[in-house]
Design an enzyme around this catalytic site. Structure first.
Site, mmCIF file in Angstrom:
data_model
loop_
_atom_site.group_PDB
_atom_site.id
_atom_site.type_symbol
_atom_site.label_atom_id
_atom_site.label_comp_id
_atom_site.label_asym_id
_atom_site.label_seq_id
_atom_site.Cartn_x
_atom_site.Cartn_y
_atom_site.Cartn_z
ATOM 1 N N THR A 113 1.019 -1.285 -0.266
ATOM 2 C CA THR A 113 -0.017 0.344 0.220
ATOM 3 C C THR A 113 1.350 1.178 -0.163
ATOM 4 O OG1 THR A 113 -1.340 -0.584 1.452
ATOM 5 C CG2 THR A 113 -1.951 1.296 1.598
ATOM 6 N N CYS A 114 1.393 0.989 0.446
ATOM 7 C CA CYS A 114 2.761 2.476 0.155
ATOM 8 C C CYS A 114 3.841 2.906 -0.582
ATOM 9 C CB CYS A 114 4.108 1.803 1.684
ATOM 10 S SG CYS A 114 3.276 1.614 3.378
ATOM 11 N N SER A 115 3.924 1.636 -1.349
ATOM 12 C CA SER A 115 4.663 1.681 -2.543
ATOM 13 C C SER A 115 3.679 2.253 -3.845
ATOM 14 C CB SER A 115 5.993 0.789 -2.963
ATOM 15 O OG SER A 115 6.995 0.700 -1.758
#
Length: 161
Positions: free
Chosen positions: A48-50
């Site tokens: 989700t972060c990347s």
């Protein structure tokens, strides 16, 4: 106790990777006299972060800065070398600051730490975004689930600005 709108950021020291090596960045020096958008992720290179959270801030960087914001930074409980590699891999070098909260001191002081040991990540940061003016929190958006990036997204921050 979780930080709230109107609170001053706690004193802390991050690490940031530079071409000359890691440097220390204090909350006082980074936020003093500036209007900064800060967002946090549970982990660099995580899905989700990347794939969602970071790309939104990179894509909307100019639009955010055009709204009288001086700078944008992402913070994560990762070491400075991981954050530096993530900056390079994402194309974010010289666009936003990648701040390492390597020991989770800042995250814990905010009251935004989360135990993700069940997912083999250990103690990490909750996902959030905030607008900080001269070290004081003016807007705060905390996700209910670490796998979501909606209220802390760049699009939502743009709506608030």
């Amino acid at each position: 106790m979780t930080i709230a709108i109107g609170d001053k950021l706690p004193p802390a020291t991050f690490k940031e990777k530079t071409p000359d090596g890691p440097v220390e960045v204090s909350t006082d020096s980074f936020f003093s006299g500036k209007r900064i958008v800060l967002f946090a992720v549970p982990g660099a290179f995580t899905p989700t972060c990347s794939l969602n959270h970071l790309p939104g801030y990179l894509e909307n960087r100019d639009a955010i800065l055009a709204r009288e914001v001086d700078d944008i930074a992402v913070v994560s409980v990762n070491d400075v070398h991981v954050m530096g590699a993530w900056a390079t891999a994402s194309g974010g070098v010289d666009k936003i600051h990648f701040l390492s909260d390597w020991d989770a001191a800042f995250t814990k002081a905010l009251g935004l730490d989360i135990d993700l040991s069940a997912g083999t990540l250990g103690v990490r940061s909750k996902r959030y975004s905030m607008l900080v003016e001269d070290g004081v929190v003016k807007m705060l958006n905390i996700e209910e689930s670490p796998g979501q990036a909606t209220v802390s997204s760049a699009a939502h921050m743009l709506e608030q600005l």
